[in-house]
Structures are given as C-alpha cells and as structure tokens.
Design a protein around this motif. Structure first.
Motif, PDB file in Angstrom:
ATOM      1  N   ALA A 129       0.821  -1.217   0.000  1.00 16.55           N
ATOM      2  CA  ALA A 129       0.000   0.000   0.000  1.00 16.55           C
ATOM      3  C   ALA A 129       0.851   1.261   0.000  1.00 16.55           C
ATOM      4  O   ALA A 129       0.462   2.294  -0.568  1.00 16.55           O
ATOM      5  N   ASP A 130       2.050   1.181   0.614  1.00 23.75           N
ATOM      6  CA  ASP A 130       2.903   2.363   0.717  1.00 23.75           C
ATOM      7  C   ASP A 130       3.592   2.714  -0.591  1.00 23.75           C
ATOM      8  O   ASP A 130       4.120   3.818  -0.745  1.00 23.75           O
ATOM      9  N   GLN A 131       3.627   1.787  -1.548  1.00 19.55           N
ATOM     10  CA  GLN A 131       4.230   2.061  -2.855  1.00 19.55           C
ATOM     11  C   GLN A 131       3.397   1.416  -3.973  1.00 19.55           C
ATOM     12  O   GLN A 131       3.929   0.804  -4.897  1.00 19.55           O
ATOM     13  N   ALA A 132       2.076   1.607  -3.838  1.00 22.12           N
ATOM     14  CA  ALA A 132       1.145   0.909  -4.734  1.00 22.12           C
ATOM     15  C   ALA A 132       1.359   1.276  -6.197  1.00 22.12           C
ATOM     16  O   ALA A 132       1.297   0.410  -7.080  1.00 22.12           O
ATOM     17  N   ASP A 133       1.615   2.558  -6.485  1.00 25.96           N
ATOM     18  CA  ASP A 133       1.772   2.943  -7.892  1.00 25.96           C
ATOM     19  C   ASP A 133       3.023   2.320  -8.493  1.00 25.96           C
ATOM     20  O   ASP A 133       2.996   1.786  -9.599  1.00 25.96           O
ATOM     21  N   LEU A 134       4.119   2.338  -7.755  1.00 25.67           N
ATOM     22  CA  LEU A 134       5.363   1.740  -8.253  1.00 25.67           C
ATOM     23  C   LEU A 134       5.204   0.236  -8.476  1.00 25.67           C
ATOM     24  O   LEU A 134       5.647  -0.306  -9.489  1.00 25.67           O
ATOM     25  N   ARG A 135       4.551  -0.435  -7.533  1.00 26.54           N
ATOM     26  CA  ARG A 135       4.390  -1.886  -7.615  1.00 26.54           C
ATOM     27  C   ARG A 135       3.304  -2.302  -8.603  1.00 26.54           C
ATOM     28  O   ARG A 135       3.156  -3.494  -8.895  1.00 26.54           O
TER      29      ARG A 135
END
Length: 469
Positions: free
Chosen positions: A87-93
C-alpha cells in the motif's frame, strides 16, 4: 485512418513498457499447459508474501491461450494484492500489472482502456522523474522481471539471477530481492559440488525467517557440499512449519532420498501428492524413489533368495515405470523422465522400449547444455552395458564432451570414456584409437603430460602398423 493511426501510436507506447509482453518470454505452445499448472499450484500451495508477480504471470499465460477475460481477472487480483501488500508504494508496484492490462486490452481491440492504463504508467513515471514516459528503471521492476523469468524455465535462469543482482545492488538487505536471487542461483547450481547458491540461500533464510520453502532449498545445498547434519536441522524446522507444506514435502523427500532414507522420502512424496496429484514433478520424484529402492535391492548386502530378489526388482521397476509414465502424461517435454524410464526398461531387458524413450530425449531441442551432456552419458552407458556396443557408447560419450560446459555430467563423461579406453587398451581392441581416446580423457582433465605420452604412443603404434618401405 484515424483509428489505424491511434492503434499504431498505442503500439509504440506499449513496446516501451516493462512487463511480461516485452520481456521476451518465448513459451512454446506445448509447454503452456505445464507452466499454467505450475503457476496455479504455486498460487494455491506456496505461502509467500510475494504473490503479485505470479498473478501477473498467470494473466500472461491466460492471454497466450486466448483467454483474455480470464487474464484481466488475474490482473485485477494482482492489483488487489498490491493494495494489500504494498500500500505504501502501490503505484510503483502496479506498473507491471498496468502494462499487462494495456497489452491485453490492446489485443482485445479496446484501445480506450489500453490508453487508460498507459496513462497510469505515464503518470507514475513522471512522479518518479523517469526520463522515459512509459518506462521506469527501479529495483522493484528488476525484481518483477526476475520473478517472471525464473518461473518460465531454465533458459531464463541466468537473466533472472542478473535481474535480482541488479536489484540487490540498490537494496542489499531487501528480503524479496534476496529470496529471488537465492532461488535463481539455486536453479543454476545444478552440480552437487558447486556452491554459488550457498551464501545467497543463507542470506535469504536470515531475511525471510518464516519462509519454510527457502529453508529446504538451503538444506539440499548443504547436503550437496557435505554439511548434511546442518541441512537436516533446516529440514526439520521446515517440516514442523505449516507453511508451503506440499513444497516442503517435495524438497524434503529429495533430501531423504539422497541420504538413503528412501522409505521416508516416499512417505513425504505421497503426502505432497495428496495436495498436488497432477504434479508431474512429484510423480517423477516418486519414480526416482522407486528406482532407488531397486538399486537398494540389487546392491543389498543381505541378498534375498534368487526368486524373491527377482520379484522385488520387477516390482520396483514396474512402480518406477508407472510413475515416469504419469510424469510424461502430465509433462510431455520432461526430457529426463524419458531417460529414466528408458533406464528402467533396460533393467527389464525391454531394449526396444528403452531405445524409443532415449531417442525421444535425444531428439529434443532447446535443452540446457548440462542436460544434453547427461542424456548422452546415460545413452552411452545403455549402449555399453546393455547393448554391448562400445563403438556407439564412445560416439555418445564424445558427443556429450563436444558440449564444453563444465558440469558434473561432463566429469562423468570423461570418467566413462577413460575407463572404456583403458579396458580396450588392456584387451588390445582398436589400440591406436583407444590410446588416443585415453589421451583425450587426460587432456580434458588437464593432465597434459599424460595426454602427450598417450598421443606419442598412438603415433608409434600407427607407424608400426603402417611401416614406410
């Protein structure tokens, strides 16, 4: 005209993405069912914190089989997992998933939806200041590519390892990157004497202490390098865990078979097969256990009465053949299953059936070098010891040795050639050729002095046989 232009513009953007459609995953049609089965098994039975990639791969496989709606369903599951796990890096992942979505929608002719996902990728690339509109270089992207490659077969293991290695240069203590690097190294570490995966596996266990799967891989590597007692400690830890049990049983059985505890290995494999009855790999491992039981009977110190001994041999041979047949029903391109089945037919004296199965393995393409070496070695042994054709045996030992990869199979080829050449010299059979072959075996072992002595002897013998008047 406008629609064609839009389509062409989208295609240019799609090829800039980093995702399963642009990673060069060449999967033959007849290999797709096996890959899909293995992916489904992992989703169901492999307990890991890193599940996004496997859903992306399943989506790609579904697309390859023309099931684009199911592919989109898998991609939606991947998006949901990203929200839960990262959730803390959802766009990257999510970049790989969005890239796959864009490709699938494009193949379905739904260009507006494809553009929507391209826009998401572009926005994320802007956010992370990527110089490319649709491509982001990051350790997370390397990791995603690495997982895809490691799942798709031996021809991709080197590339997978390199991906994880690049990711680890940025984040050396990242548990997921460490796990991927260890697993890809283990897959490449096919020689018992090699240790390239030992330290990566130790580090992966340290960074993923709850992962029972990587513990059994470490145990197998420790066994390979003569540290079996330490390895058994990891096996026991893994067996006492409830995590990834069908996979733990699978690898623990291999550990116990190699240790000589074949009954324990069979017991664990049967437990694994209760959960994964359609696993060709498990059936192959069970066949190897029955083969090991055969060798135990044949090499036993307390031999049974002759008739009972023959019955036991026949029983284990038949059980092994049955398992190898089931393996090949489930995985028709499993080359070593053909070889092992051929060897069991040879044990029964069924040489025509043995030859047929050896030929199926010998005719396969795109095999790893060490696999080809092993097939030539085993077929050479069949010709030498069962068919009594030393010439054909030599032919295949030499074919295997032409493949220059340094491997355990290559060492076996050199040893087999040396022993056969020595025996032929002692028995005065084709002496010039045999002495020359003996010289070759010394040369391949790096024994230059011994090789030269053999070659000089061969020359002298040639002069004696063909004197000049």
């Amino acid at each position: 005209m406008s629609e064609n232009a839009d389509d062409h513009g989208i295609q240019d953007k799609l090829w800039q993405l980093r995702c399963h459609f642009t990673w060069g995953l060449e999967i033959e049609d007849n290999a797709i069912p096996d890959l899909e089965s293995r992916v489904m098994e992992e989703i169901e039975f492999l307990d890991t914190r890193y599940n996004v990639g496997i859903h992306n791969l399943l989506a790609y496989v579904k697309h390859l089989t023309g099931q684009d709606e199911k592919a989109l369903q898998s991609l939606r599951e991947a998006e949901d997992l990203v929200q839960r796990e990262h959730a803390d890096q959802a766009d990257l992942r999510s970049l790989v998933t969005w890239g796959n979505c864009a490709w699938v929608y494009h193949h379905m002719g739904r260009l507006a939806e494809a553009q929507t996902y391209l826009d998401k990728v572009e926005d994320t690339c802007k956010k992370f200041a990527s110089p490319s509109r649709y491509r982001l270089e990051s350790p997370e992207m390397e990791c995603e590519e690495g997982w895809a490659l490691v799942k798709c077969g031996g021809q991709y293991y080197e590339r997978a390892k390199a991906c994880f290695e690049r990711a680890l240069r940025v984040e050396p203590e990242n548990p997921e990157f460490s796990l991927g690097f260890a697993i890809s190294s283990f897959r490449l570490d096919y020689d018992d004497e090699n240790v390239i995966s030992l330290e990566p596996l130790r580090r992966a266990v340290r960074l993923n202490p709850e992962d029972a799967y990587v513990k059994v891989l470490l145990a197998l590597k420790l066994q390979d390098v003569g540290q079996e007692k330490e390895g058994e400690g990891y096996i026991e830890e893994a067996l006492n865990s409830t995590s990834s049990q069908p996979y733990v049983f699978q690898y623990a059985s291999k550990f116990y078979r190699k240790k000589g505890c074949v009954d324990k290995a069979i017991e664990l494999l049967k437990k694994a097969l209760e959960a994964r009855p359609d696993s060709g790999y498990l059936h192959h491992q069970l066949g190897l256990c029955y083969r090991a039981k055969l060798f135990q009977v044949k090499n036993g110190k307390n031999m049974n009465p002759r008739r009972q001994e023959r019955e036991n041999v026949h029983r284990w041979v038949q059980l092994a053949i049955k398992e190898f047949q089931e393996t090949l029903r489930l995985r028709p391109r499993f080359e070593m299953a053909y070889v092992h089945m051929a060897e069991m037919y040879a044990e029964r004296g069924l040489y025509r059936e043995a030859e047929e199965n050896f030929q199926k393995a010998l005719c396969m393409d795109n095999l790893a070098d060490h696999i080809q070496q092993d097939i030539h070695y085993r077929y050479g042994c069949f010709q030498q010891f069962h068919m009594r054709s030393e010439d054909k045996a030599i032919t295949h030992y030499l074919k295997g040795l032409k493949i220059e990869e340094m491997s355990f199979a290559r060492k076996k080829l050199i040893s087999a050639l040396e022993k056969l050449a020595k025996r032929r010299v002692d028995q005065n059979v084709s002496v010039v050729e045999s002495v020359s072959l003996l010289g070759l075996s010394h040369k391949l072992k790096g024994e230059v002095k011994e090789a030269l002595l053999c070659y000089e002897r061969a020359l002298r013998l040639t002069d004696q046989l063909n004197p000049v008047f």
